[in-house]
Design an enzyme around this catalytic site. Sequence first.
Site, PDB file in Angstrom:
ATOM      1  N   HIS A 255     -53.660  19.415 -16.501  1.00 10.80           N
ATOM      2  CA  HIS A 255     -52.345  19.366 -15.712  1.00 10.80           C
ATOM      3  C   HIS A 255     -51.123  18.979 -16.315  1.00 10.80           C
ATOM      4  CE1 HIS A 255     -54.544  21.497 -12.100  1.00 10.80           C
ATOM      5  NE2 HIS A 255     -55.240  20.736 -12.413  1.00 10.80           N
ATOM      6  N   ASP A 319     -58.177  15.573 -13.090  1.00 12.96           N
ATOM      7  CA  ASP A 319     -58.889  16.669 -12.743  1.00 12.96           C
ATOM      8  C   ASP A 319     -58.722  17.904 -13.624  1.00 12.96           C
ATOM      9  OD1 ASP A 319     -56.273  16.563 -11.819  1.00 12.96           O
ATOM     10  OD2 ASP A 319     -56.693  18.267 -10.450  1.00 12.96           O
ATOM     11  N   GLU A 320     -59.830  18.725 -13.519  1.00  8.81           N
ATOM     12  CA  GLU A 320     -59.484  20.138 -14.197  1.00  8.81           C
ATOM     13  C   GLU A 320     -59.289  20.045 -15.396  1.00  8.81           C
ATOM     14  OE1 GLU A 320     -58.992  22.831 -10.032  1.00  8.81           O
ATOM     15  OE2 GLU A 320     -57.204  21.857 -10.746  1.00  8.81           O
ATOM     16  N   VAL A 321     -59.687  19.147 -16.474  1.00  2.18           N
ATOM     17  CA  VAL A 321     -59.348  19.344 -17.762  1.00  2.18           C
ATOM     18  C   VAL A 321     -60.127  20.458 -18.476  1.00  2.18           C
ATOM     19  CG1 VAL A 321     -59.178  18.027 -19.817  1.00  2.18           C
ATOM     20  CG2 VAL A 321     -59.178  16.827 -17.733  1.00  2.18           C
TER      21      VAL A 321
END
Length: 679
Positions: A255, A319-321
């Site tokens: 992100h 998060d959400e790499v």
Amino acid sequence: MSQRGGIHRLTTAVLLLCAALPCGAAELNLMPWPSHVTQQEGFLNLEHTPQIQLTGGDERVHHALTRFMRSLSVRTGVPFDHHFSGAPEGPRFVIRCAGPGLHVQALAEDESYHLTVSQTGIELTAANPLGIMHGLETVLQLVRPSPQGWVLPDVLIDDTPRFAWRGLMIDVSRHFMPFEALERNIDGMAAVKLNVLHLHLSDDEGFRVESKRRPRLTELASDGLFYTQDQMRELIAYARDRGVRVVPEFDVPGHAVSWLVAYPKLASGPAPQALVRSEQDKLRPPFDPTQEATYVLLDTVFGEMEALFPDRYFHIGGDEVDGKYWDKDATIQAWMRTHKIKDNHALQTYFTKRVEQIVHKHGKDMEGWDEILDGNLPKNSLIQSWRGAESLADAARMGYKTILSAGYYLDLMYPASQHYAVDPLSGKSAALTAEEKSHILGGEAAQWAEYVTPENLDNRLWPRLGAIAERLWSPESVTDIPSMYRRLAVLSRNLEYLGLEHQTSSSRMLDRIEGDDMPPELLETLARAVEPVKEYHRERTQKYDAERPLNHLVDAVSPESDQAREINALAQRAVHDPSARPELRKRFIQWRDNNAALEPYLATSMLRAPLAPLSQNLSVLGALGIAALDSIESAHPVTPEQRKEQLAKVDESAAPHAELFLVVTPAVRVLIEAEPVNQ
């Protein structure tokens, strides 16, 4: 004067709550519900401004008293704030605060308070200004009208929060939220005793705080929409004055497009050339964790931001790499082989440890989303669980402090009752030892902002956030849903008095859709029967676009329709209770007839045209409901084929349109299923 208007105290106190809910007409309009409440017959009349007698505390207590008198005046229409010192004949309001509290509000501070309302006045005591502020909010919630004027019921309250961390995360990156929007929602948080505002300050769409050490972040990665450091200091002070900590989040290594627009050489693979605007922007690489320059940048910026934000915790995201960028980068893969890092999780753990060292160097404890969880992180790390109760329990079992956000995502449009049922210590966590449970600090609601703007922010938060606040403050046994909804409605009204805009902004948006050419009740009939689609359905029906106006009916209506919930409950009653049927029939007739009146206006506006299928389906539901009531009341049986056909129409009517769905279908379904059947 403290006359009771002829109502005298009974010698026997009525116990309303000791870790349980009250019942019946005596229930108080308190939210969150206190730990222990004893109500006695009688009340204190507020004919005159109370005489304030304050001992101890700090400047926050003085400011809270000023706000208290102002709020009391707004709610009652009586200018108590004009006579702040009180009149000689006014009841005494004795406030005793044992200490001034910490300069930087901390997690472990005592937030409890003791409140007594009696014939002689009010007494509020606490060890800390936080307890005084919480107690003043409770006093405001106790105020009610009576034939004798504005009164407070006689009560004894001993109150303390169940969890120390009771938070709200607001994403200000995807849609920037102005300073005043954050301030008024801090006021709302204080009203329901929430104590942590978590600001998601960087993401693919923008970097939202001024950096003086790395000005490229705000020059190239903010679209000019960011908070100056002076504004942020002002916001932090505003929040502290109301008992709310501010925890910043700067999301890395994923992100991170906003970072990498400013510093493209630190990207994994091809660097993005612009901030993310929509789902069409597919290039979203994470940081390259193998470059030392990455950590130099983070050290510089995090050091600057950690000095700006005084709270002990500093959120680094995590998060959400998207590991595909690391997989495709030959340089990164070679580095991983050299350093014997076996996979992307291990590479992220390496990155997280390096970042934790930076955070620790500047005197803070690291917080991150549960993807960072690894047994080798320092035990002072705080894990925020968004993926489910399992990671929460795992973190606690491994000795990490942790908070729950799974189940508290407000952007998923769940009803308040669904959030209310989520308990940080239930499910997987229930099997933990007492010591392991002590690591679970509480929870945090989350409001992601792909489909939220400053105009409808309040509408997306309130009043549902009040139910989460109660779950995190009140005893575990406080679970009565009808009571929660009754008190939530009162809270909703009181928040509007406080300056929140969840009702007024919704009405304003509906006015825009109605325009000047149609009777407003036609759209309102439809609006009260629908809710936005749930979970991630909206992003599956349209592509996210940060520039798209959020001005349609789906953006204007509340995430939960109170009227629909009431009608669905009324239909359940109507199956066996004839007295419930006339009101239900009235609603069905209104639905049936509304489409014919509304239809001519739909095609004349781009904001209304997509609503045609919903309007038609509501008419179908109205006709089906009337027929079902007729069948029940006349005991005239339908055939199994007729019932099957009716239920099929109900199912068809439940299909979403314009990112909305008719939430009143259960009312019609339950009546059809109760119809007598001719075998």
